[in-house]
Design a protein around this motif. Structure first.
Motif, short mmCIF file in Angstrom:
data_model
loop_
_atom_site.label_atom_id
_atom_site.label_comp_id
_atom_site.label_asym_id
_atom_site.label_seq_id
_atom_site.Cartn_x
_atom_site.Cartn_y
_atom_site.Cartn_z
N SER A 578 0.83 -1.21 0.00
CA SER A 578 0.00 0.00 0.00
C SER A 578 0.86 1.25 0.00
O SER A 578 0.51 2.26 -0.63
N GLU A 579 2.01 1.22 0.70
CA GLU A 579 2.91 2.38 0.68
C GLU A 579 3.53 2.56 -0.70
O GLU A 579 3.68 3.69 -1.18
N VAL A 580 3.88 1.46 -1.35
CA VAL A 580 4.41 1.56 -2.71
C VAL A 580 3.35 2.11 -3.66
O VAL A 580 3.64 2.93 -4.54
N ALA A 581 2.10 1.70 -3.47
CA ALA A 581 1.03 2.20 -4.32
C ALA A 581 0.84 3.70 -4.17
O ALA A 581 0.44 4.39 -5.12
N ALA A 582 1.15 4.25 -2.99
CA ALA A 582 1.00 5.69 -2.77
C ALA A 582 1.92 6.51 -3.67
O ALA A 582 1.65 7.67 -3.95
N ILE A 583 3.00 5.90 -4.16
CA ILE A 583 3.93 6.60 -5.04
C ILE A 583 3.25 6.98 -6.36
O ILE A 583 3.67 7.91 -7.05
N VAL A 607 1.99 -1.91 -9.93
CA VAL A 607 1.03 -1.70 -11.01
C VAL A 607 0.47 -0.28 -10.95
O VAL A 607 0.30 0.37 -11.98
N SER A 608 0.18 0.21 -9.75
CA SER A 608 -0.32 1.58 -9.61
C SER A 608 0.70 2.58 -10.13
O SER A 608 0.35 3.57 -10.78
N ILE A 609 1.98 2.34 -9.85
CA ILE A 609 3.03 3.24 -10.34
C ILE A 609 3.09 3.21 -11.86
O ILE A 609 3.18 4.25 -12.51
N CYS A 613 2.33 6.89 -13.09
CA CYS A 613 3.59 7.64 -13.25
C CYS A 613 4.06 7.51 -14.70
O CYS A 613 5.03 6.79 -14.99
N GLN A 614 3.39 8.21 -15.58
CA GLN A 614 3.65 8.06 -17.01
C GLN A 614 4.95 8.71 -17.47
O GLN A 614 5.37 8.52 -18.60
N LEU A 640 5.23 -3.17 -16.25
CA LEU A 640 6.07 -2.84 -17.40
C LEU A 640 5.25 -2.58 -18.66
O LEU A 640 5.69 -1.84 -19.55
N LYS A 641 4.08 -3.14 -18.73
CA LYS A 641 3.23 -2.92 -19.91
C LYS A 641 2.84 -1.46 -20.07
O LYS A 641 2.51 -1.02 -21.17
N HIS A 642 2.88 -0.71 -18.98
CA HIS A 642 2.44 0.69 -19.00
C HIS A 642 3.62 1.68 -19.02
O HIS A 642 3.39 2.88 -19.13
N CYS A 643 4.84 1.19 -18.91
CA CYS A 643 6.00 2.08 -18.81
C CYS A 643 6.54 2.39 -20.20
O CYS A 643 7.62 1.90 -20.59
N LYS A 644 5.82 3.19 -20.95
CA LYS A 644 6.18 3.46 -22.33
C LYS A 644 7.37 4.41 -22.47
O LYS A 644 7.96 4.50 -23.54
N ARG A 645 7.72 5.13 -21.40
CA ARG A 645 8.85 6.05 -21.46
C ARG A 645 10.06 5.56 -20.68
O ARG A 645 11.04 6.28 -20.55
N LEU A 646 9.98 4.34 -20.17
CA LEU A 646 11.07 3.80 -19.38
C LEU A 646 12.30 3.58 -20.26
O LEU A 646 12.24 2.91 -21.28
N LYS A 647 13.43 4.16 -19.83
CA LYS A 647 14.69 4.03 -20.56
C LYS A 647 15.69 3.12 -19.85
O LYS A 647 16.45 2.42 -20.50
N ASP A 648 15.69 3.16 -18.51
CA ASP A 648 16.66 2.39 -17.73
C ASP A 648 15.94 1.51 -16.73
O ASP A 648 15.08 1.98 -15.98
#
Length: 774
Positions: A578-583, A607-609, A613-614, A640-648
């Motif tokens: 739940s704390e991680v989801a708050a991020i 998953v919430s992140i 966090c796009q 990871l399916k939603h991290c379209k701008r993830l570089k590293d």
């Protein structure tokens, strides 16, 4: 629309020397952005604005450019939609500033006549960034220099390790260069001499000094250019003064010591190799001195030779003095003379010293500061009482302070360091005084310590930090964000490896409400938690680190891999999904590090992140959940399916299985460029790795250190290089057993830009002063 010239339309130009030293017209650390309610949205920020990739835009422009005259076609008007060419030149220049220089000049410019003019605007071509432009091949760089070389004034080629020395020589065609960064480039003393001989306007230079460098090979014209250089960044891989003695007008000197104690052949290096070289650095005009040392005695031996001249005569205009040393660095007679002289003669606005120079001394009490913008007391035994009395001066106004590094300062929030134990609560009054005095902090690092809050309203660390509304980066120990200490009447949490719900592993439809399942029961952030409240009050946070107080990476620098790790803090058991989801509240988050969170049950907060966090560009996960089993693989795949701008992506987890499921999910990160996997006793599937690399065309770094055999690792590495090296010139592949005795020798061949940024784990918040270089 008026744009701050410090950032320019392209947002590429770094701070000048005066701005770095605290220009009153522009606060240290950069101008604070206005609140969204006060800032009108630009057209492409409006809801519903079409999101066009460059290739779609290029095709759209090509269809509508068969016209005469300078006016854009009717199809480009804003009446029937949003054609990019219908925007004003100023908006178009801002959009074009985000396109790599090689693509801008060699491709976009040839699209139509309007773009042909805009792409050669001074705001775009006076500053050229090739750093991390991994598609900048030899031919592209040469052609770029031929076409706009005479217009380039600032050139950043840092980390372009894949370019040959002959290509680097083309920099000499940019005769108007004022600032150039060649760190990480293949450069000999003869090539350097040839280039600098014709760059008469150069004032800022960054280079590497590698084995074989010989200052006697520098020509008279080269030395004349160096005599006018005011800013020098020098990375040393061999004991040498480099070009420092030639730079007689230095105002800013940055030294990075990366010298290994032994050569590849096993010979022990010594600073005595510098005997006979010119040892008269010219520091009389110096305003900024910065030295960062990698582990090893040889680096300490060499930096003492640089400091010896400073101890004889301290520059009167010295404003920033920073030395970053891992471990202990014994104070000598020369350094004592230097510090005494600084206390008498200079007024500083940035300070960082080795912990052994500060521990138990009254040095801080005698130092004078004027509108300081950066302090680092990392790993020092500085108590909270000394911090308030000697640094903050009893609560003195320090609104100018932009960055504060207190990582590893286990006693900095307690009144007395002698009587405190690690599990004791912090003194909230000290933290409250610190927050009130440094109300404009943008970067704060409190990691690598146990900062436990006591019971009581308004006394929790998170509640006090929530007052720092200007924070842009924050590093905290995991135990510090726990709501409260475990109570006797509270049942202990189940170990994560035994608490996985029966439904784990089933596919979950994200965004559809359903019966409680493995993700829905854990991923809901609690608005009443202090951590949730903290993140709500710092909405513009761009970098967040939650690192366990006892965490240590399995891959330390220049040493064998660590086989065992310390157990996490007991308070960290109260920090879970739940704390991680708050991020997920942090809409502007770009960089996230989570390390040693033992109470992660399913990883549902990830998953919430991923969904919210796009803007996320770099993600580092280490030792989540109990160590015996990877319990968050399904959630990570969904994230990871939603991290379209993830570089590293850096992933460190024992027993991790890099299988087809993982790489299939990772393949959906279309912008991914660098991957590092560290897993003791971990496994990988070579076929899945090859398929992933074939799908993700932008990946140029693939580092995997697992429990696989040396034969398997070498075979996979050779297959990857053979398959993709030709089309990806910057490709760097290292596949090696984590616990192999030869790991240290393999690591030394990794380009420094990747080794420092992704391969090795470290806290990066307030690691250096903001805008230290470029």
């Amino acid at each position: 629309m008026r744009v701050c010239r410090r950032q320019s339309l392209s947002g590429r130009v770094g701070m000048s020397q005066s701005e770095f030293l605290g220009n009153p017209r522009c606060p240290p650390g950069g101008c604070l952005p206005a609140l969204p309610a006060q800032t009108p949205l630009l057209p492409w920020q409006q809801p519903g604005f079409p999101s066009l990739s460059f290739h779609v835009w290029k095709r759209q422009v090509a269809e509508d450019t068969s016209y005469d005259g300078d006016a854009p076609p009717a199809a480009a008007s804003m009446a029937d939609g949003a054609h990019l060419l219908g925007f004003s030149d100023e908006i178009l220049l801002h959009i074009l500033s985000h396109i790599p220089s090689t693509d801008l000049v060699l491709n976009v410019r040839r699209t139509c006549r309007k773009l042909a003019v805009l792409c050669l605007d001074k705001s775009l071509i006076h500053t050229v960034l090739l750093q991390k432009d991994y598609e900048a091949s030899e031919d592209k760089v040469k052609q770029l220099v031929r076409e706009i070389g005479r217009e380039i004034q600032q050139l950043n080629m840092a980390g372009c390790y894949w370019l040959s020395g002959s290509t680097i020589e083309h920099v000499a065609r940019c005769r108007g260069l004022v600032k150039v960064n060649l760190s990480g480039c293949r450069l000999t003393s003869l090539r350097l001499s040839k280039m600098l001989s014709v760059l008469q306007h150069l004032r800022s230079l960054a280079i590497d000094v590698s084995p074989g460098f010989d200052a006697s090979q520098l020509s008279g014209e080269c030395k004349a250019t160096l005599s006018r250089v005011r800013e020098l960044k020098q990375t040393l891989y061999t004991p040498s003064y480099g070009v420092v003695p030639c730079c007689t007008s230095l105002e800013k000197l940055l030294l990075y010591f990366e010298i290994l104690d032994r050569t590849r052949e096993g010979a022990i290096l010594s600073g005595q190799l510098m005997v006979g070289q010119s040892n008269v650095p010219h520091y009389q005009n110096l305003r900024v001195f910065y030295a960062r040392l990698a582990p090893g005695y040889i680096n300490q031996e060499v930096v003492r030779l640089y400091l010896a001249v400073l101890s004889d005569r301290t520059p009167e205009n010295l404003h920033a003095f920073l030395i970053s040393v891992p471990g202990s660095f014994a104070e000598s007679g020369a350094t004592k003379n230097l510090l005494d002289s600084m206390a008498r003669n200079v007024v500083l606005d940035a300070l960082q010293l080795p912990k052994s120079w500060l521990n138990g001394s009254s040095l801080l009490q005698h130092m004078r500061f004027n509108n300081p913008f950066y302090f680092s007391f990392s790993r020092c035994t500085l108590s909270g009482g000394h911090l308030i009395q000697r640094v903050i001066n009893g609560g003195k106004d320090l609104r100018s302070l932009a960055s504060l590094n207190l990582s590893g300062c286990v006693h900095c929030l307690s009144p007395d360091s002698l009587l405190r134990k690690a599990e004791d609560d912090i003194d909230s009054g000290i933290l409250e005084t610190l927050v009130a005095a440094c109300c404009n902090l943008r970067h704060l690092n409190l990691s690598a310590a146990h900062h436990h809050s006591s019971e009581g309203p308004g006394r929790h660390l998170c509640q006090l930090l929530a007052r720092l509304r200007h924070l842009r980066s924050l590093s905290l120990p995991v135990c510090s964000v726990a709501d409260s200490a475990p109570r006797a009447d509270r049942a202990p949490a189940q170990p994560a490896m035994h608490a996985v719900p029966r439904g784990f592993g089933k596919k979950v439809r994200v965004g559809v409400q359903s019966c409680p399942g493995p993700f829905s029961s854990q991923a809901v952030p609690q608005p009443s938690s202090v951590f949730w409240s903290l993140l709500k009050n710092v909405p513009f946070l761009e970098r967040l680190e939650l690192i366990g107080s006892n965490f240590s990476s399995a891959m330390p620098r220049n040493e064998p891999a660590i086989r065992n790790s310390l157990p996490p803090c007991s308070r960290a058991q109260n920090v879970g999904d739940s704390e991680v989801a708050a991020i997920g509240q942090l809409a502007f988050l770009r960089h996230l590090t989570l390390a040693q969170l033992p109470s992660i049950l399913t990883g549902s907060g990830l998953v919430s992140i991923g969904l919210q966090c796009q803007q996320l560009q770099s993600l580092s996960l280490a030792n989540l959940g109990m160590m015996g089993k990877v319990v968050y693989m399904s959630a990570l795949s969904d994230m990871l399916k939603h991290c379209k701008r993830l570089k590293d992506l850096r992933l460190e987890q024992p027993y991790f299985s890099a299988n087809a499921q993982f790489f299939q999910a990772l393949s959906q990160c279309s912008a991914l460029q660098r991957l590092c996997l560290v897993s003791r006793s971990g496994t990988l599937q070579p076929e899945a790795v090859l398929a992933f690399m074939a799908r993700c065309l932008h990946v140029v770094v693939c580092h995997m250190f697992t429990g696989e055999s040396l034969t398997t690792c070498k075979s996979l590495q050779q297959s990857l290089l053979r398959s993709f090296q030709a089309e990806r010139p910057a490709l760097n592949v290292v596949i090696f057993p984590l616990l192999h005795e030869g790991l240290t020798d393999v690591i030394r061949d990794v380009p420094m830009v990747h080794l420092d940024e992704i391969t090795l784990f470290k806290s990066r918040v307030a690691e250096e002063p903001p805008n230290l270089w470029w």
